[in-house]
Structures are given as C-alpha cells and as structure tokens.
Motif scaffolding. Structure first.
Motif, PDB file in Angstrom:
ATOM      1  N   LEU A 113       0.827  -1.199   0.000  1.00 23.91           N
ATOM      2  CA  LEU A 113       0.000   0.000   0.000  1.00 23.91           C
ATOM      3  C   LEU A 113       0.867   1.257   0.000  1.00 23.91           C
ATOM      4  O   LEU A 113       0.535   2.250  -0.649  1.00 23.91           O
ATOM      5  N   ALA A 114       1.992   1.199   0.699  1.00 31.71           N
ATOM      6  CA  ALA A 114       2.886   2.362   0.747  1.00 31.71           C
ATOM      7  C   ALA A 114       3.436   2.683  -0.638  1.00 31.71           C
ATOM      8  O   ALA A 114       3.528   3.858  -1.037  1.00 31.71           O
ATOM      9  N   GLN A 115       3.810   1.660  -1.399  1.00 29.26           N
ATOM     10  CA  GLN A 115       4.330   1.876  -2.750  1.00 29.26           C
ATOM     11  C   GLN A 115       3.253   2.459  -3.652  1.00 29.26           C
ATOM     12  O   GLN A 115       3.510   3.381  -4.437  1.00 29.26           O
ATOM     13  N   LEU A 116       2.029   1.948  -3.544  1.00 31.95           N
ATOM     14  CA  LEU A 116       0.931   2.443  -4.371  1.00 31.95           C
ATOM     15  C   LEU A 116       0.583   3.886  -4.000  1.00 31.95           C
ATOM     16  O   LEU A 116       0.303   4.710  -4.875  1.00 31.95           O
ATOM     17  N   GLU A 117       0.625   4.208  -2.719  1.00 34.84           N
ATOM     18  CA  GLU A 117       0.342   5.586  -2.299  1.00 34.84           C
ATOM     19  C   GLU A 117       1.377   6.545  -2.871  1.00 34.84           C
ATOM     20  O   GLU A 117       1.032   7.641  -3.336  1.00 34.84           O
ATOM     21  N   ALA A 118       2.649   6.141  -2.847  1.00 38.08           N
ATOM     22  CA  ALA A 118       3.703   7.010  -3.369  1.00 38.08           C
ATOM     23  C   ALA A 118       3.565   7.211  -4.872  1.00 38.08           C
ATOM     24  O   ALA A 118       3.784   8.316  -5.391  1.00 38.08           O
ATOM     25  N   GLU A 119       3.185   6.167  -5.575  1.00 37.81           N
ATOM     26  CA  GLU A 119       3.065   6.261  -7.038  1.00 37.81           C
ATOM     27  C   GLU A 119       1.839   7.065  -7.454  1.00 37.81           C
ATOM     28  O   GLU A 119       1.875   7.806  -8.443  1.00 37.81           O
ATOM     29  N   PHE A 120       0.737   6.934  -6.694  1.00 38.64           N
ATOM     30  CA  PHE A 120      -0.530   7.558  -7.084  1.00 38.64           C
ATOM     31  C   PHE A 120      -0.975   8.590  -6.049  1.00 38.64           C
ATOM     32  O   PHE A 120      -2.153   8.668  -5.693  1.00 38.64           O
ATOM     33  N   VAL A 121      -0.019   9.406  -5.608  1.00 32.99           N
ATOM     34  CA  VAL A 121      -0.293  10.349  -4.524  1.00 32.99           C
ATOM     35  C   VAL A 121      -1.385  11.348  -4.895  1.00 32.99           C
ATOM     36  O   VAL A 121      -2.114  11.834  -4.014  1.00 32.99           O
ATOM     37  N   GLU A 122      -1.561  11.643  -6.184  1.00 31.18           N
ATOM     38  CA  GLU A 122      -2.573  12.610  -6.594  1.00 31.18           C
ATOM     39  C   GLU A 122      -3.908  11.954  -6.932  1.00 31.18           C
ATOM     40  O   GLU A 122      -4.887  12.652  -7.196  1.00 31.18           O
ATOM     41  N   ARG A 123      -3.961  10.639  -6.911  1.00 32.65           N
ATOM     42  CA  ARG A 123      -5.184   9.934  -7.318  1.00 32.65           C
ATOM     43  C   ARG A 123      -5.937   9.325  -6.132  1.00 32.65           C
ATOM     44  O   ARG A 123      -7.164   9.185  -6.184  1.00 32.65           O
ATOM     45  N   PHE A 124      -5.214   8.964  -5.067  1.00 36.01           N
ATOM     46  CA  PHE A 124      -5.857   8.330  -3.911  1.00 36.01           C
ATOM     47  C   PHE A 124      -5.539   9.102  -2.639  1.00 36.01           C
ATOM     48  O   PHE A 124      -4.457   9.662  -2.486  1.00 36.01           O
ATOM     49  N   LEU A 125      -6.497   9.082  -1.714  1.00 36.04           N
ATOM     50  CA  LEU A 125      -6.387   9.782  -0.436  1.00 36.04           C
ATOM     51  C   LEU A 125      -6.361   8.741   0.687  1.00 36.04           C
ATOM     52  O   LEU A 125      -7.164   7.803   0.693  1.00 36.04           O
ATOM     53  N   ARG A 126      -5.456   8.905   1.633  1.00 35.00           N
ATOM     54  CA  ARG A 126      -5.378   7.957   2.743  1.00 35.00           C
ATOM     55  C   ARG A 126      -6.471   8.267   3.773  1.00 35.00           C
ATOM     56  O   ARG A 126      -6.626   9.404   4.227  1.00 35.00           O
ATOM     57  N   LEU A 127      -7.237   7.206   4.149  1.00 33.89           N
ATOM     58  CA  LEU A 127      -8.264   7.319   5.172  1.00 33.89           C
ATOM     59  C   LEU A 127      -7.831   6.696   6.496  1.00 33.89           C
ATOM     60  O   LEU A 127      -8.328   7.070   7.562  1.00 33.89           O
TER      61      LEU A 127
END
Length: 264
Positions: A198-212
């Motif tokens: 999840l950390a890798q995906l968050e870094a790659e798609f930082v403008e597309r997904f928001l952490r809840l």
C-alpha cells in the motif's frame, strides 16, 4: 551433440517497420544465436493478451523486445506487469530516445537498444539472456521510472489470477485496502488481489488516492459521505460511505478532520 534450443522472442512496437527490421536482424543472426520470433504486438496491452494466450498453451517466452513509447500502454508499464508473472521474460527496450530512463535501465542490467537497431548491438543484448532482474526489482524500477516518465504512474494495475494476468484500469479503482499479505483493489464490478504494498501504491498515485486509515486509500470521487462510528468501535473513528458499492471504509481518528476537509 544436440542443437541449441532457440530463444523464443516477442516483438512489441507500434510501428510495423520497426518490428520487421527486428525480424530481419534476428533472422540474419540465427546462425550465431538461434532464435524464434513467436509473436508480435503493437503495444503493451496486446503483448499481455498474447502472453496470456501463450500461458494457456504452455508456450514460454524468453525475451520481450519492447519499444518504450507506445500508445495504449508503453514499454515501461508493460515491464511492471510482466514482473508479476511467475517466470517473467527478460525485457530488452528499444527506443529512439537516449535519456535518463534508458540509462537507468542499462545500469540495472535490463538492456536497451537505440533505434535504428544495429545487428551487433542486438546480438550483444540477446547474449545476456536469460539473465534478468528479479521480479521485485523489475517491478519497483519500472514503477519508479514510469511515474517519472509520465508524471503520474501506471494507467493499469495487474493481478495474477489462475494463470492469467488481469489488467485493472487505475481510474476504475474505488479504493485500495491492505489485508494481511495482499492489497485489495475494488472496482464497481469486483475485487482484485494485488501483490504490491500500500505504501508503494500511495507514493506512485499520490494525486489519485487519499489515505483514510493506515490500511486504506480511496479515490476521492468514490466517497459519497461520512458517518461517525459507534463509541465502542475499535476499528474506526468514522466511516466513509461509497458510491455504487455497499462497503464502508474506516477513517482513523488522526485523519478524520483532514479527510473531511479535503473532500468537502
């Protein structure tokens, strides 16, 4: 003495003349390095579909000669999906652009060829097979360079399921949720299990997904509203309600105010 086993190669380029040139060069060097062109594709999506069909028949591919810039799915994203295969083929990039991306791949021992491809350079690259990066290294490298190349990460994620590689359009993903060893990607239609962090995906798609929550990322457009959790609910301080699916996603106490403000 038995004859050497030829290399099975897949050619991926959106320009038919470029594929034909590779075919001719490979045919000319067959005496020095036995090889077979087992298929062609015009972009990464076609290549993955072709490889899925091969997997169903048991045919193997030793190497993929892939252009970097192609419509639909480029060579860098193709490499990141290939890395999910149990035995990924070696990837040799072909490109007209001599820049940081191809240099980085060269340093990481995934070869590249500048167009117009020269016979000796092609032979040298093929002689490195079956040497290749480990799947995790290839996936990480391709994801990192792909994000820099396009300025926004991959257009698809991939899921290896029952011997096939399934593509999931990123813009159709409602949320990503970490569960034990895997990450679940949810679309309107179904769930997919991803072998990525999840950390890798968050870094790659930082403008597309928001952490809840420490285990949840959501596409902002998928959120329909919020509700407060019961006072004795240990999983969440509150819940995010989604459009089109019945699930609710936990929102942590630490992120509750920031998330509601971001989606106001």
């Amino acid at each position: 003495m038995s004859a050497p086993v030829p290399l099975n190669l897949l050619l991926v380029d959106d320009e038919a003349p470029a594929r034909e040139r590779l075919r001719l060069l490979l045919g000319d060097m067959a005496g020095q390095l036995p090889n077979r062109v087992v298929g062609e594709a015009a972009n990464g999506r076609e290549a993955l579909a072709w490889l899925n069909a091969c997997a169903a028949t048991g045919e193997t591919v030793d190497g993929v000669l892939a252009d970097i810039r192609m419509p639909g799915m480029d060579g860098i994203e193709l490499a990141s999906h290939l890395a999910l295969l149990p035995q990924p083929p070696a990837v040799i990039f072909t490109t007209a652009y001599d820049n940081y991306a191809v240099q980085a791949f060269d340093l990481a021992a995934v070869d590249y060829l500048l167009k117009p491809v020269r016979a000796q350079r092609l032979l040298t690259a093929l002689q490195k097979l079956p040497a290749r990066l480990a799947p995790t290294e290839l996936r990480q490298l391709a994801a990192t360079l792909g994000q820099n190349w396009r300025g926004g990460g991959r257009s698809h994620l991939s899921c290896h399921e029952r011997g096939r590689l399934l593509l999931i359009p990123v813009d159709e993903i409602l949320y990503l949720r970490a569960e034990q060893k895997y990450v679940t990607a949810r679309t309107l239609e179904r769930d997919y299990l991803l072998d990525e962090s999840l950390a890798q995906l968050e870094a790659e798609f930082v403008e597309r997904f928001l952490r809840l929550h420490r285990a949840v990322l959501v596409a902002p457009g998928a959120v329909a509203g919020f509700e407060k959790a019961a006072g004795d609910d240990a999983e969440a301080y509150g819940w995010a309600l989604l459009r089109g699916v019945p699930e609710k996603l936990p929102v942590s106490r630490r992120l509750w105010s920031a998330v509601r403000q971001a989606l106001a």
